[in-house]
Design an enzyme around this catalytic site. Sequence first.
Site, PDB file in Angstrom:
ATOM      1  N   SER A   2      36.306  35.075  44.868  1.00 43.09           N
ATOM      2  CA  SER A   2      36.677  34.400  43.633  1.00 43.09           C
ATOM      3  C   SER A   2      36.279  32.918  43.723  1.00 43.09           C
ATOM      4  O   SER A   2      35.130  32.620  44.032  1.00 43.09           O
ATOM      5  CB  SER A   2      38.178  34.578  43.394  1.00 43.09           C
ATOM      6  OG  SER A   2      38.523  34.279  42.067  1.00 43.09           O
ATOM      7  N   ARG A  11      50.383  31.617  34.357  1.00 38.54           N
ATOM      8  CA  ARG A  11      50.200  32.596  35.420  1.00 38.54           C
ATOM      9  C   ARG A  11      50.158  34.018  34.871  1.00 38.54           C
ATOM     10  O   ARG A  11      49.365  34.848  35.311  1.00 38.54           O
ATOM     11  CB  ARG A  11      51.339  32.469  36.428  1.00 38.54           C
ATOM     12  CG  ARG A  11      51.354  33.513  37.514  1.00 38.54           C
ATOM     13  CD  ARG A  11      50.110  33.492  38.397  1.00 38.54           C
ATOM     14  NE  ARG A  11      50.281  34.257  39.613  1.00 38.54           N
ATOM     15  CZ  ARG A  11      49.375  34.352  40.577  1.00 38.54           C
ATOM     16  NH1 ARG A  11      48.220  33.737  40.444  1.00 38.54           N
ATOM     17  NH2 ARG A  11      49.587  35.052  41.658  1.00 38.54           N
ATOM     18  N   ASP A  64      36.258  44.934  38.253  1.00 41.06           N
ATOM     19  CA  ASP A  64      36.500  43.493  38.132  1.00 41.06           C
ATOM     20  C   ASP A  64      35.850  42.991  36.848  1.00 41.06           C
ATOM     21  O   ASP A  64      34.629  42.906  36.764  1.00 41.06           O
ATOM     22  CB  ASP A  64      35.915  42.768  39.356  1.00 41.06           C
ATOM     23  CG  ASP A  64      36.186  41.266  39.333  1.00 41.06           C
ATOM     24  OD1 ASP A  64      36.714  40.753  38.325  1.00 41.06           O
ATOM     25  OD2 ASP A  64      35.863  40.604  40.344  1.00 41.06           O
ATOM     26  N   HIS A 106      39.860  42.507  39.689  1.00 47.33           N
ATOM     27  CA  HIS A 106      39.466  41.357  40.501  1.00 47.33           C
ATOM     28  C   HIS A 106      40.270  41.274  41.800  1.00 47.33           C
ATOM     29  O   HIS A 106      39.744  40.896  42.844  1.00 47.33           O
ATOM     30  CB  HIS A 106      39.645  40.093  39.671  1.00 47.33           C
ATOM     31  CG  HIS A 106      39.223  38.843  40.373  1.00 47.33           C
ATOM     32  ND1 HIS A 106      37.928  38.621  40.765  1.00 47.33           N
ATOM     33  CD2 HIS A 106      39.932  37.752  40.761  1.00 47.33           C
ATOM     34  CE1 HIS A 106      37.849  37.441  41.369  1.00 47.33           C
ATOM     35  NE2 HIS A 106      39.040  36.900  41.386  1.00 47.33           N
ATOM     36  N   ASP A 107      41.542  41.613  41.729  1.00 49.29           N
ATOM     37  CA  ASP A 107      42.418  41.519  42.895  1.00 49.29           C
ATOM     38  C   ASP A 107      42.002  42.434  44.042  1.00 49.29           C
ATOM     39  O   ASP A 107      42.546  42.301  45.151  1.00 49.29           O
ATOM     40  CB  ASP A 107      43.863  41.871  42.504  1.00 49.29           C
ATOM     41  CG  ASP A 107      44.711  40.622  42.295  1.00 49.29           C
ATOM     42  OD1 ASP A 107      44.166  39.516  42.425  1.00 49.29           O
ATOM     43  OD2 ASP A 107      45.904  40.765  41.998  1.00 49.29           O
TER      44      ASP A 107
END
Lengths: 367, 367
Positions: free
Chosen positions: A149, A218, A314, A347-348
């Site tokens: 990232s 967040r 992602d 993405h994680d």
Amino acid sequence: MDERFGLDRRVTLPGEFPLAGGGVLPELTIAYETYGKLNANRTNAILVCHALTGDQYLASAHPVTGKAGWWTRLVGPGKPVDPDQWFVICANVLGGCMGSTGPSSIDPRSGQPFAMNFPVITIADMVEAQARLLDHLGVGTLAAVIGGSMGGMQALTWAVNHPTRVKKVVAIATAARHSAQNIAFHEVGRQAIMADPMWAGGAYAADKPPAAGLAVARMAAHITYLSEEGLTEKFGRRLQDRDAVSFGFDADFQVESYLRHQGLSFVERFDANSYLYITRAMDYFDLAQPHDGNLARAFAGVQSRFCLVSFTSDWLYPTAESRRIVRALNAAGAPVSFVELESPFGHDAFLLDAPEMNRVVNGFLTA
Amino acid sequence: MDERFGLDRRVTLPGEFPLAGGGVLPELTIAYETYGKLNANRTNAILVCHALTGDQYLASAHPVTGKAGWWTRLVGPGKPVDPDQWFVICANVLGGCMGSTGPSSIDPRSGQPFAMNFPVITIADMVEAQARLLDHLGVGTLAAVIGGSMGGMQALTWAVNHPTRVKKVVAIATAARHSAQNIAFHEVGRQAIMADPMWAGGAYAADKPPAAGLAVARMAAHITYLSEEGLTEKFGRRLQDRDAVSFGFDADFQVESYLRHQGLSFVERFDANSYLYITRAMDYFDLAQPHDGNLARAFAGVQSRFCLVSFTSDWLYPTAESRRIVRALNAAGAPVSFVELESPFGHDAFLLDAPEMNRVVNGFLTA
């Protein structure tokens, strides 16, 4: 025992620190950790760069949350980045809030926190700060720089800005520029923070942060870290501790409860102004920009070998962005390997159990 | 001249209005418009259902913004839904803020706005309110009900809950349930509104709304209405009225400026509490839920013909959701046609120039 090495280190480096945007910091403090031992030839140093909300607690417990280091799945005994073999460095980025110079640091000129007087920084500035840390540690050349990232953005920037200091680059789930959609999501987060009256133009006291705004930021960002598929698998429309919807605004659905928890727990460990500055640095990131959009030209002088990894689900930094980097590296004649890994976790995925990723990284580091 | 028909109509219908969630409204007001004339046999009525932030100003200028009606590309002279041929009805949904009973309405029992004392409503409740309006207008059977996004949810619900009153259903860019990701984005918006101190538990004065929170909610939602591809095409990383980035927090990028504008202009025309209630109604929407998740069973009694349209780049209600509906209708033996249209414009495509969509709708209505 060299005091420079070990866990929970912090150093203030002498001299002014000039920034890409024209500003100058009067001094530079870097909070970092090292794992393992620098060998006699100083050839085994690996720098790991963290993402937007990461920190230097790569492979040791986080002092606020008590949780294990954020990348212990990749770094640690028996892992691809094994401190038995490698001297591993991880530093809190410039602009961060875990000890490196950032908006919550005291400006020595005023005796007050920088807050919004902190200059806007770039990914390149973060890399320069890391370079100064390497000088301090006596590390000339990195065997590798690794990041996912925003960490991947730093890794790519290392190869471009310090071509002789980086042997290998591992850039995971990343991009060579921030897209319009990426910028848009960051702008929503910033507006959420700035809309919170507790933000007070950035001049909030440390114990009275704009918690509500930061939590919303967040939550919005967190959705982008997961895939639709992953959210459906993990939560679907399942209810939270109840048999039927409440016809109200409680967190009826598990996904609501999960998101609220993500927002609330984040504000315990992160500074709102740091969030503003680091997201801005990411938005400004575009390696090709100084070369009229020609990414191959940006990579013209690189001397590193590259390994790129993307994940199928992602959508924040989709595979197409990695392919764009690979094509540019090919055009620049740089050796590059690339793999797109199957994952439903969005993405994680790079922070989760990813045996394939570990195999790829291990193969690349030992080749 | 029948006062029931025409632009900018409003009617308060007698009697209590019971809700799916168990609540009861003491009375029901519906603000609506009609276009064209109901024919002698009353066979030419088309109900158009609006989306989350839409209203009854389907094909006439909006009283606040002055902009043309929101679906004049589909409805109007020479368009598929031509008032020369059809009697077109569009009503502000229950829970809305443009005249129909909603959280900003005065509760006749207290003389104060309902605010958060308004009961949580569902898509089915919106449909019941429309059914009462049709009774009032003397419309028994609809030639068609048409809607996109949340409007499509209402259209599908019409076919299920009033099978004998709907000949044809056009459901565009929609789904038979809200996904975990959909719920997550709505929850971010609601948290943004509720985090704004001006929200005051919903008891804000009309002239002191939680504008900052509502703007953030709109910004987050707006990203989901567009595609990554569309955003890149429209904005990319282009700068707003400047040659270089400012190294600050101004809207350097066009996409930031655009998003901020979307947020600010939205609060001029929309009520924050309505946003809470309508997003909640959408989250609760799951046609298959009363049938143990079996969508075909939900459609078992339908008597309508169906036309479904999705768009390739719509990631809010992706084609897979339309296909799921089509499969269930097939299983239920209901006649259905389905087309996925190419578009780079994401979910918003159904509101933009879409000649293919117009052809499809026209063909379906005239067949």
